[in-house]
Scaffold this motif. Structure first.
Motif, PDB file in Angstrom:
ATOM      1  N   TYR A 251      62.875  62.479  38.968  1.00  0.00           N
ATOM      2  CA  TYR A 251      63.041  60.853  38.524  1.00  0.00           C
ATOM      3  C   TYR A 251      63.108  60.109  40.041  1.00  0.00           C
TER       4      TYR A 251
ATOM      5  N   LEU B 232      52.475  62.541  31.839  1.00  0.00           N
ATOM      6  CA  LEU B 232      52.542  60.931  32.531  1.00  0.00           C
ATOM      7  C   LEU B 232      51.472  60.312  31.727  1.00  0.00           C
TER       8      LEU B 232
ATOM      9  N   PHE C  86      59.464  59.356  41.080  1.00  0.00           N
ATOM     10  CA  PHE C  86      58.761  58.066  40.582  1.00  0.00           C
ATOM     11  C   PHE C  86      58.613  56.792  41.649  1.00  0.00           C
TER      12      PHE C  86
ATOM     13  N   THR D 143      54.262  54.645  39.119  1.00  0.00           N
ATOM     14  CA  THR D 143      55.326  55.353  38.317  1.00  0.00           C
ATOM     15  C   THR D 143      56.661  54.780  38.528  1.00  0.00           C
TER      16      THR D 143
ATOM     17  N   TYR E 182      50.751  62.191  41.614  1.00  0.00           N
ATOM     18  CA  TYR E 182      52.346  62.471  41.554  1.00  0.00           C
ATOM     19  C   TYR E 182      52.470  63.932  41.758  1.00  0.00           C
TER      20      TYR E 182
END
Length: 347
Positions: free
Chosen positions: A241, A288, A244, A250, A301
């Motif tokens: 998390y 994603l 992100f 993101t 990412y």
């Protein structure tokens, strides 16, 4: 010949990682991926690495609790260093890290390999149950979206299996028949086999393995064990998390997306390839995509998150490797000195 087959096996797994990574990068703008990675805010990644380190400390304590339930008393740092050496080994030898960390713990703390390995098996079963629960929660939060995603992942494989259903059923029946025959022969010749030293060693190993597996029933503080398990998975979730926020693309994703990345990324890490390379990246990128993140941003990412965690394992595992070698050397010297003292006493 055996060494050649081992090298070939790991070379094949490394090639599989390369193929999966190639598939994840195929047809994408590599310069755009590089720009995403250069522009990432790495302070968030440093925070995830700190959290990850705390998670490793917690996992080591959980493993120590299992070993203590088997009436063993290894020191915490012996357990921690052995565990980190195992994680380091998994980057090169997939799934061998579990055996290696048990071997290291035997040399540094005298814990039987079979008992330590049994505890690791129980640990993996518990993590698998948690992962199954996370998968269920992910599907329930956005059922239609993720059901389509899961079906798209496995539909081709299912169709291929369905086309060979008769062959698979025949093979399964033969395997069951062979297993039943093996069990019958083992039962009929059990007393004769027990007269052989190899079988006795194997039986002792299996008994120790089962002792480690069922050690969880004898935990002194089961609530603390569950707390460590929950904390470990909370750390995994927060890592995904918080990462992100390292990318503008993101930053707007919420807690549900992080849960999905954690769940499907864990399946990628469980693949029998070096450090989840390729499999993790492909699973995270595909997840994603469900949330509207482009392939280039998704793979950037995955590359950064996986790379930062791999770097952490290399650093922490490298330190633990040196510490374990030093400790095993001291233990070996101490045993040698005791043998010399006993020899001089008897003479």
């Amino acid at each position: 010949m055996k060494q050649l087959l081992t090298v070939a096996k790991y070379a094949l797994l490394l090639a599989l990682s390369g193929v999966l990574m190639w598939y994840a990068l195929r047809g994408q703008d590599l310069s755009l991926i590089g720009r995403y990675m250069r522009e990432a805010n790495y302070s968030w990644l440093v925070l995830t690495m700190v959290l990850s380190a705390l998670g490793y400390f917690s996992r080591a304590h959980r493993w120590q609790m299992q070993l203590e339930a088997s009436r063993l008393r290894p020191g915490y740092w012996d357990v921690y260093h052995a565990m980190m050496v195992g994680y380091l080994a998994n980057l090169v030898l997939p799934r061998m890290g579990e055996v290696i960390r048990c071997s290291v713990l035997r040399r540094t703390a005298g814990v039987p390999v079979q008992v330590a390995l049994g505890a690791v098996i129980t640990e993996r079963v518990i993590d698998l149950l948690v992962l199954a629960g996370l998968l269920g929660a992910t599907l329930l939060l956005d059922f239609h979206k993720f059901w389509a995603f899961v079906v798209s992942l496995f539909s081709d494989r299912y169709n291929s299996l369905a086309a060979h259903q008769g062959l698979l059923l025949t093979a399964a029946g033969l395997l069951l028949l062979l297993a039943a025959l093996f069990g019958y022969l083992l039962y009929r010749n059990l007393e004769r086999l027990r007269q052989r030293a190899f079988f006795n060693r194997l039986e002792t190993f299996v008994r120790g393995l089962l002792e480690g597996v069922f050690s969880i029933r004898k935990l002194r503080r089961p609530g603390l064990f569950l707390l460590h398990t929950a904390f470990t998975w909370l750390v995994y979730y927060l890592m995904d998390y918080l990462a992100f926020f390292a990318f503008p693309e993101t930053q707007g994703l919420g807690v549900g997306a992080a849960l999905a990345v954690l769940t499907f990324g864990a399946f990628g890490m469980a693949a029998p390839v070096q450090g989840g390379i390729g499999a993790f990246h492909l699973m995270v990128q595909s997840t994603l995509l469900v949330y509207g993140i482009g392939k280039e941003a998704g793979i950037a990412y995955a590359l950064v998150v996986h790379g930062s965690q791999t770097l952490l394992v290399v650093l922490m595992g490298g330190i633990s490797f040196v510490a374990s070698m030093m400790k095993s050397g001291r233990v070996a010297r101490s045993r040698g000195e005791r043998v010399e003292v006993r020899h001089e006493t008897t003479s």
